[in-house]
Structure formats: structure tokens, C-alpha cells
Design a protein around this motif. Structure first.
Motif, PDB file in Angstrom:
ATOM      1  N   THR A  66      23.135  -5.348  -6.814  1.00  0.00           N
ATOM      2  CA  THR A  66      23.957  -4.080  -7.120  1.00  0.00           C
ATOM      3  C   THR A  66      23.195  -3.259  -8.174  1.00  0.00           C
ATOM      4  O   THR A  66      23.384  -2.035  -8.418  1.00  0.00           O
ATOM      5  N   HIS A  79      20.312   6.132   1.244  1.00  0.00           N
ATOM      6  CA  HIS A  79      20.361   4.740   0.906  1.00  0.00           C
ATOM      7  C   HIS A  79      21.610   4.411  -0.162  1.00  0.00           C
ATOM      8  O   HIS A  79      22.232   3.667   0.189  1.00  0.00           O
ATOM      9  N   ALA A  91      24.681   4.912   1.931  1.00  0.00           N
ATOM     10  CA  ALA A  91      25.204   3.605   2.841  1.00  0.00           C
ATOM     11  C   ALA A  91      25.500   2.474   1.817  1.00  0.00           C
ATOM     12  O   ALA A  91      26.365   1.573   2.158  1.00  0.00           O
ATOM     13  N   GLU A  92      24.888   2.192   0.817  1.00  0.00           N
ATOM     14  CA  GLU A  92      25.172   1.183   0.080  1.00  0.00           C
ATOM     15  C   GLU A  92      26.770   1.096  -0.654  1.00  0.00           C
ATOM     16  O   GLU A  92      26.987   0.274  -0.791  1.00  0.00           O
ATOM     17  N   SER A 123      29.122   2.787   0.569  1.00  0.00           N
ATOM     18  CA  SER A 123      30.163   2.411   1.745  1.00  0.00           C
ATOM     19  C   SER A 123      30.229   0.869   1.946  1.00  0.00           C
ATOM     20  O   SER A 123      31.297   0.287   2.152  1.00  0.00           O
ATOM     21  N   LYS A 124      29.014   0.161   2.213  1.00  0.00           N
ATOM     22  CA  LYS A 124      28.945  -1.118   2.239  1.00  0.00           C
ATOM     23  C   LYS A 124      29.542  -2.012   1.116  1.00  0.00           C
ATOM     24  O   LYS A 124      30.314  -2.928   1.126  1.00  0.00           O
ATOM     25  N   LEU A 125      29.292  -1.459  -0.210  1.00  0.00           N
ATOM     26  CA  LEU A 125      29.991  -1.999  -1.448  1.00  0.00           C
ATOM     27  C   LEU A 125      31.467  -2.075  -1.283  1.00  0.00           C
ATOM     28  O   LEU A 125      32.297  -3.048  -1.754  1.00  0.00           O
ATOM     29  N   GLU A 155      33.387  -1.662   1.551  1.00  0.00           N
ATOM     30  CA  GLU A 155      34.026  -2.773   2.575  1.00  0.00           C
ATOM     31  C   GLU A 155      33.849  -4.081   1.984  1.00  0.00           C
ATOM     32  O   GLU A 155      34.784  -4.803   2.248  1.00  0.00           O
ATOM     33  N   ASP A 156      32.898  -4.451   1.377  1.00  0.00           N
ATOM     34  CA  ASP A 156      32.800  -5.899   0.853  1.00  0.00           C
ATOM     35  C   ASP A 156      33.801  -5.979  -0.292  1.00  0.00           C
ATOM     36  O   ASP A 156      34.295  -7.015  -0.312  1.00  0.00           O
TER      37      ASP A 156
END
Length: 107
Positions: free
Chosen positions: A7, A83, A86-87, A89-91, A93-94
Motif C-alpha cells: 500500500t 495505476h 486501478a489500485e 479500485s482493487k483496494l 474491493e479487497d
């Protein structure tokens, strides 16, 4: 608070997404925004900035601080902005997945 692995880059990219900053400014901003709960180690930050510079996520340029000292200012690149998006969005979701599991009631 310990950073979750992977992170630091996202936090740094978010920090410099408005304006270029040098390492001390990045550290100070992150610590201020987290109300002192995040502690960023200098060597880890410098290593992250160099890694992101190699990956073209940030671009560094030498300048002079308000105190008249020479420092490298890092700004986010177009590749870095993509980047970061995208990150984040991924974080999100996680985090949502983790919270779903952690708030589950026994059936």
C-alpha cells in the motif's frame, strides 16, 4: 499502524496526485492525514520512490525547498494516475471482501 504490504506506493501516488512533493513533505502529509497513525520510514519511502520512478509512475525533478535546501520533487505521471485509479479500485474491493468476512455471523 503498520502498512498493509503493497500500500505504500498507492499512498505515495495519492499524496502527490495534486502537486509534486519531496520526501519529507510526502511523509509529513501522510502522517498528518492519518492523525499520526501512519509512520513512514525514510528508507522505505526513498526505496518506493526510486522503484516507482523506474516504473515511470512518478517523475523526479531537483528543486529547492522553502528552507533553501536542495531536494528531489516527485510528481505523478499519466501512467501513475492510471495505476493509482486501478489500485484504489482493487483496494476498495479487497477491503469490502475483508469486512464482509470479518462481520459475518455464525450460522
Amino acid at each position: 499502524m503498520s502498512l498493509i504490504r503493497g500500500t505504500l506506493d498507492v499512498l505515495v501516488l495519492k499524496t502527490i496526485s495534486w502537486t509534486p512533493m519531496h520526501a519529507f513533505e510526502i511523509t509529513s502529509w501522510l502522517e498528518d492525514q492519518s492523525n499520526g497513525r501512519l509512520t513512514i520510514e525514510g528508507p522505505a519511502l526513498i526505496q518506493a520512490l526510486h522503484r516507482m520512478e523506474e516504473r515511470k509512475l512518478v517523475a523526479g525533478e531537483w528543486g529547492v525547498t522553502k528552507n533553501g535546501r536542495r531536494a528531489k520533487y516527485y510528481g505523478i505521471t499519466a501512467v501513475g494516475r492510471a495505476h493509482l485509479k486501478a489500485e484504489i479500485s482493487k483496494l476498495a474491493e479487497d477491503t469490502d471482501t475483508l469486512m464482509t468476512v470479518l462481520s459475518a455471523k455464525r450460522s
